[in-house]
Design a protein around this motif. Sequence first.
Motif, PDB file in Angstrom:
ATOM      1  N   PRO A 315      39.063  48.525  41.949  1.00  0.00           N
ATOM      2  CA  PRO A 315      40.420  48.741  41.424  1.00  0.00           C
ATOM      3  C   PRO A 315      41.133  49.922  42.082  1.00  0.00           C
ATOM      4  O   PRO A 315      42.345  49.856  42.339  1.00  0.00           O
ATOM      5  N   THR A 316      40.388  51.000  42.365  1.00  0.00           N
ATOM      6  CA  THR A 316      41.014  52.160  42.993  1.00  0.00           C
ATOM      7  C   THR A 316      41.454  51.838  44.417  1.00  0.00           C
ATOM      8  O   THR A 316      42.562  52.188  44.837  1.00  0.00           O
ATOM      9  N   VAL A 317      40.589  51.173  45.162  1.00  0.00           N
ATOM     10  CA  VAL A 317      40.910  50.839  46.550  1.00  0.00           C
ATOM     11  C   VAL A 317      42.097  49.885  46.622  1.00  0.00           C
ATOM     12  O   VAL A 317      43.023  50.067  47.422  1.00  0.00           O
ATOM     13  N   LEU A 318      42.081  48.839  45.781  1.00  0.00           N
ATOM     14  CA  LEU A 318      43.195  47.895  45.794  1.00  0.00           C
ATOM     15  C   LEU A 318      44.482  48.547  45.311  1.00  0.00           C
ATOM     16  O   LEU A 318      45.577  48.238  45.790  1.00  0.00           O
ATOM     17  N   GLY A 319      44.364  49.465  44.336  1.00  0.00           N
ATOM     18  CA  GLY A 319      45.537  50.181  43.873  1.00  0.00           C
ATOM     19  C   GLY A 319      46.154  51.028  44.974  1.00  0.00           C
ATOM     20  O   GLY A 319      47.376  51.095  45.118  1.00  0.00           O
ATOM     21  N   ARG A 320      45.308  51.700  45.763  1.00  0.00           N
ATOM     22  CA  ARG A 320      45.814  52.489  46.880  1.00  0.00           C
ATOM     23  C   ARG A 320      46.472  51.609  47.937  1.00  0.00           C
ATOM     24  O   ARG A 320      47.344  52.061  48.688  1.00  0.00           O
ATOM     25  N   ALA A 321      46.027  50.339  47.995  1.00  0.00           N
ATOM     26  CA  ALA A 321      46.612  49.409  48.963  1.00  0.00           C
ATOM     27  C   ALA A 321      47.870  48.735  48.425  1.00  0.00           C
ATOM     28  O   ALA A 321      48.446  47.874  49.091  1.00  0.00           O
ATOM     29  N   GLY A 322      48.292  49.088  47.203  1.00  0.00           N
ATOM     30  CA  GLY A 322      49.532  48.555  46.651  1.00  0.00           C
ATOM     31  C   GLY A 322      49.384  47.274  45.861  1.00  0.00           C
ATOM     32  O   GLY A 322      50.387  46.623  45.536  1.00  0.00           O
ATOM     33  N   VAL A 323      48.168  46.881  45.503  1.00  0.00           N
ATOM     34  CA  VAL A 323      47.941  45.656  44.730  1.00  0.00           C
ATOM     35  C   VAL A 323      48.146  45.959  43.251  1.00  0.00           C
ATOM     36  O   VAL A 323      47.675  46.978  42.733  1.00  0.00           O
ATOM     37  N   SER A 324      48.828  45.076  42.534  1.00  0.00           N
ATOM     38  CA  SER A 324      49.112  45.289  41.112  1.00  0.00           C
ATOM     39  C   SER A 324      47.868  45.033  40.260  1.00  0.00           C
ATOM     40  O   SER A 324      46.849  44.543  40.742  1.00  0.00           O
ATOM     41  N   GLU A 325      47.981  45.339  38.953  1.00  0.00           N
ATOM     42  CA  GLU A 325      46.821  45.320  38.071  1.00  0.00           C
ATOM     43  C   GLU A 325      46.283  43.912  37.806  1.00  0.00           C
ATOM     44  O   GLU A 325      45.073  43.714  37.735  1.00  0.00           O
ATOM     45  N   LEU A 326      47.185  42.917  37.648  1.00  0.00           N
ATOM     46  CA  LEU A 326      46.710  41.577  37.305  1.00  0.00           C
ATOM     47  C   LEU A 326      45.833  40.963  38.390  1.00  0.00           C
ATOM     48  O   LEU A 326      44.708  40.548  38.102  1.00  0.00           O
ATOM     49  N   PRO A 327      46.267  40.892  39.650  1.00  0.00           N
ATOM     50  CA  PRO A 327      45.367  40.342  40.667  1.00  0.00           C
ATOM     51  C   PRO A 327      44.132  41.201  40.883  1.00  0.00           C
ATOM     52  O   PRO A 327      43.052  40.680  41.203  1.00  0.00           O
ATOM     53  N   THR A 328      44.256  42.506  40.676  1.00  0.00           N
ATOM     54  CA  THR A 328      43.071  43.366  40.782  1.00  0.00           C
ATOM     55  C   THR A 328      42.045  43.004  39.711  1.00  0.00           C
ATOM     56  O   THR A 328      40.843  42.895  39.985  1.00  0.00           O
ATOM     57  N   GLY A 329      42.524  42.811  38.485  1.00  0.00           N
ATOM     58  CA  GLY A 329      41.612  42.435  37.405  1.00  0.00           C
ATOM     59  C   GLY A 329      40.936  41.108  37.653  1.00  0.00           C
ATOM     60  O   GLY A 329      39.746  40.940  37.369  1.00  0.00           O
ATOM     61  N   LEU A 330      41.675  40.151  38.180  1.00  0.00           N
ATOM     62  CA  LEU A 330      41.081  38.854  38.481  1.00  0.00           C
ATOM     63  C   LEU A 330      40.027  38.977  39.573  1.00  0.00           C
ATOM     64  O   LEU A 330      38.980  38.312  39.528  1.00  0.00           O
ATOM     65  N   ALA A 331      40.286  39.819  40.572  1.00  0.00           N
ATOM     66  CA  ALA A 331      39.298  40.012  41.636  1.00  0.00           C
ATOM     67  C   ALA A 331      38.031  40.656  41.093  1.00  0.00           C
ATOM     68  O   ALA A 331      36.910  40.227  41.413  1.00  0.00           O
ATOM     69  N   VAL A 332      38.181  41.674  40.256  1.00  0.00           N
ATOM     70  CA  VAL A 332      37.019  42.369  39.696  1.00  0.00           C
ATOM     71  C   VAL A 332      36.197  41.450  38.810  1.00  0.00           C
ATOM     72  O   VAL A 332      34.962  41.537  38.758  1.00  0.00           O
ATOM     73  N   SER A 333      36.855  40.529  38.096  1.00  0.00           N
ATOM     74  CA  SER A 333      36.131  39.630  37.195  1.00  0.00           C
ATOM     75  C   SER A 333      35.172  38.707  37.939  1.00  0.00           C
ATOM     76  O   SER A 333      34.264  38.131  37.323  1.00  0.00           O
ATOM     77  N   ALA A 334      35.340  38.565  39.261  1.00  0.00           N
ATOM     78  CA  ALA A 334      34.426  37.722  40.030  1.00  0.00           C
ATOM     79  C   ALA A 334      33.007  38.275  40.020  1.00  0.00           C
ATOM     80  O   ALA A 334      32.043  37.509  40.112  1.00  0.00           O
ATOM     81  N   LEU A 335      32.860  39.596  39.911  1.00  0.00           N
ATOM     82  CA  LEU A 335      31.522  40.202  39.919  1.00  0.00           C
ATOM     83  C   LEU A 335      30.713  39.809  38.685  1.00  0.00           C
ATOM     84  O   LEU A 335      29.628  39.220  38.824  1.00  0.00           O
ATOM     85  N   PRO A 336      31.162  40.104  37.461  1.00  0.00           N
ATOM     86  CA  PRO A 336      30.375  39.672  36.302  1.00  0.00           C
ATOM     87  C   PRO A 336      30.318  38.164  36.155  1.00  0.00           C
ATOM     88  O   PRO A 336      29.350  37.632  35.607  1.00  0.00           O
ATOM     89  N   ALA A 337      31.346  37.444  36.639  1.00  0.00           N
ATOM     90  CA  ALA A 337      31.293  35.986  36.568  1.00  0.00           C
ATOM     91  C   ALA A 337      30.162  35.449  37.443  1.00  0.00           C
ATOM     92  O   ALA A 337      29.395  34.560  37.025  1.00  0.00           O
ATOM     93  N   GLY A 338      30.034  35.979  38.648  1.00  0.00           N
ATOM     94  CA  GLY A 338      28.920  35.574  39.505  1.00  0.00           C
ATOM     95  C   GLY A 338      27.582  35.965  38.915  1.00  0.00           C
ATOM     96  O   GLY A 338      26.603  35.211  39.006  1.00  0.00           O
ATOM     97  N   PHE A 339      27.533  37.129  38.306  1.00  0.00           N
ATOM     98  CA  PHE A 339      26.306  37.591  37.636  1.00  0.00           C
ATOM     99  C   PHE A 339      25.897  36.610  36.542  1.00  0.00           C
ATOM    100  O   PHE A 339      24.731  36.192  36.460  1.00  0.00           O
ATOM    101  N   ALA A 340      26.846  36.254  35.682  1.00  0.00           N
ATOM    102  CA  ALA A 340      26.538  35.342  34.580  1.00  0.00           C
ATOM    103  C   ALA A 340      26.116  33.971  35.092  1.00  0.00           C
ATOM    104  O   ALA A 340      25.175  33.362  34.573  1.00  0.00           O
ATOM    105  N   LEU A 341      26.791  33.477  36.126  1.00  0.00           N
ATOM    106  CA  LEU A 341      26.472  32.160  36.665  1.00  0.00           C
ATOM    107  C   LEU A 341      25.045  32.116  37.203  1.00  0.00           C
ATOM    108  O   LEU A 341      24.287  31.180  36.910  1.00  0.00           O
ATOM    109  N   ALA A 342      24.663  33.124  37.971  1.00  0.00           N
ATOM    110  CA  ALA A 342      23.323  33.130  38.545  1.00  0.00           C
ATOM    111  C   ALA A 342      22.261  33.405  37.494  1.00  0.00           C
ATOM    112  O   ALA A 342      21.180  32.796  37.513  1.00  0.00           O
TER     113      ALA A 342
END
Length: 483
Positions: A315-342
Motif C-alpha cells: 500500500p505504501t509503495v502504490l500510494g507513492r506511485a499515485g494509486v488510489s486506495e480502492l485498487p490498492t486494497g484489491l491488489a493487497v487482497s490477492a495475498l490472503p486470497a491466495g493463502f486461503a485458496l492454497a
Amino acid sequence: MGARVPHAGTDRGGWPAVLLYERRRPDAVRKRPDAWRFAVATVCFGAFMGQLDASIVTLTYGSLRTGFGAPLAAVEWVSLAYLVTLVALLVPVGRLADARGRKLFYLYGFVVFTAASAACGLAPSLGALIGFRVVQAAGAAMLQANSVALVTTSAPREKMRAALGVQAAAQALGLALGPTVGAALVATLGWRWVFGINVPIGVVALVAGHFLLPRTRERSPVPAFDWWGLLWLSTATTALLLGVSAASGLPLPLWGVVLLFAAAVVAAVAFVVRQARAAEPLLDLALLRARAVSTGLVGALSGYLVLFGPLVLVPTVLGRAGVSELPTGLAVSALPAGFALAAAGADRVVPPSATDRHRCLAGAWVMVAALAGMLVVPVGVGWSAALLGLLGLGLGLFTPANNALVMRAVPTAAAGTGGGLVNMTRGLGTALGVALVTLALHLSPAGGGAPAARGGAVLLLAAAGVALLAAWLGPRRPQRATG
C-alpha cells in the motif's frame, strides 16, 4: 508424557461444574464419525476473529486521532499493546491449558475477548481503549494458544494437515476481510463498531464451543506456576518489539533503542537459564531439541514475516506511485486470497505421496520466486496483485504443512504448549514483518515507489530464504504422531 486424567465433576449439575470443568459434548455430536469436523469449524471462529481483529484495527487510526486529539505515536499503541500482550502470554497460557483443560481455556478466551471487545467499543478515552486492548489480547491468547492444539487433538492423524489447512484458510479469510470490513464500518457506523463486530461473533462461537468441542483427554499437571519464567519471557518479548518499533520510527532517542535491545537480550538469556533450572518450567526446553520443532518454529516466524510485511509495503509503495486506495486494497487482497485458496485446496491438487517436508519446500520456493519477481517488475496494480497472489499460494502451501511437522513432534499432553509456541512465533513474525518493512520504508527515498519496493522486497526475500532453509533442514522422514 502426559497422563490421561479422569473428568471428575464434568457432568455434575449446577453452576460450579459449568464454570470450573469441561463438559462433554452431547451424544448426538460425540458419536458422529465426522464430529472432529464440528470441532475444527468451531476453532475457525477464533482463527477468523483473531486475524480479522489484527487487520481491521489499523483502519481506525485516522478516526482515533481525530476523536481523541492524539498523535499517531500514541494511537499506534492500540495495536502495539495488543501485540505485546499476546506474544507474552501465548506460551504460559498454553502451558496452563495443558494442565487445566484446553476446551475450558478456549471457552473462557471467547468470554474475555468478547467482553473486552464490547468495552473497547465503549472506551471513553484513548488510555482506556489501550487498557481494554490489553484485556482483549489476554482473551486472544487463550484462543490462539489452544487453537492448533484443539485441531490436532480432534482431527484423525491422516486428516491433521487438511484440518490445519482449513484453520489457516479461516485466518486468511479474516485477514482478507479486515481492511474491507474496517473501511466500511468506519465510513458508516464509526470506529467503535470495528470492535463491536466481535461481540455477536463471539457469542455464537461460545455457544458452539460449549456443545461441539471435545474435552481434554491427556493433561500435563503443573504443581506450581513459573512466575519468574513468565516475567522474563514478557520482558524479553516486550523489549524486543518496542525496540524494533522504536527503530522503525517511534520517537525514542538512540540510547533508548539500544537499551531496549540490551534488555531483550538479557531477559532472553535469563529466561533460558530459568527454564533449564526450574523444577516446573514454563517451557520445556526439551521440546526445542526436536529438529522438527526448532526448524518448524523458525519457518513459522519467517512465514508470517513474509505474510504481513507486504501488507505494509505494497500500500505504501502504490500510494507513492499515485494509486488510489480502492485498487490498492484489491491488489493487497490477492495475498490472503491466495493463502486461503492454497491452504484449503492443496490436498486436491498435490500428489498424496508428497510429504509435509515436500510441501514446505515447494511452498518456500514459490515464495522466493514471487518476491524475486518484485525486484524486477515495474510498480503497478496488475503486477502487484499477480505476485501477491503467487506469494499467497506459496504461503498457503507452506504454513499448514510446517505446522503439522511441529505438532506431530510435540507430545499430545503438551499440545497446548506446542500450539502456544507456534502462535508466539507467528506473533513475533507479524511484528517483525510490520516493523522491519516500516524501517525499510523509513530509510528509502520519499519520492517514487520503486526504491522502496526493492528495499522491502529484498528484506522479505531474505525471510523467504530463511523459511526455505528451515524446510530443507527439517525432518526428512515422515513423522509419527508423538504420544
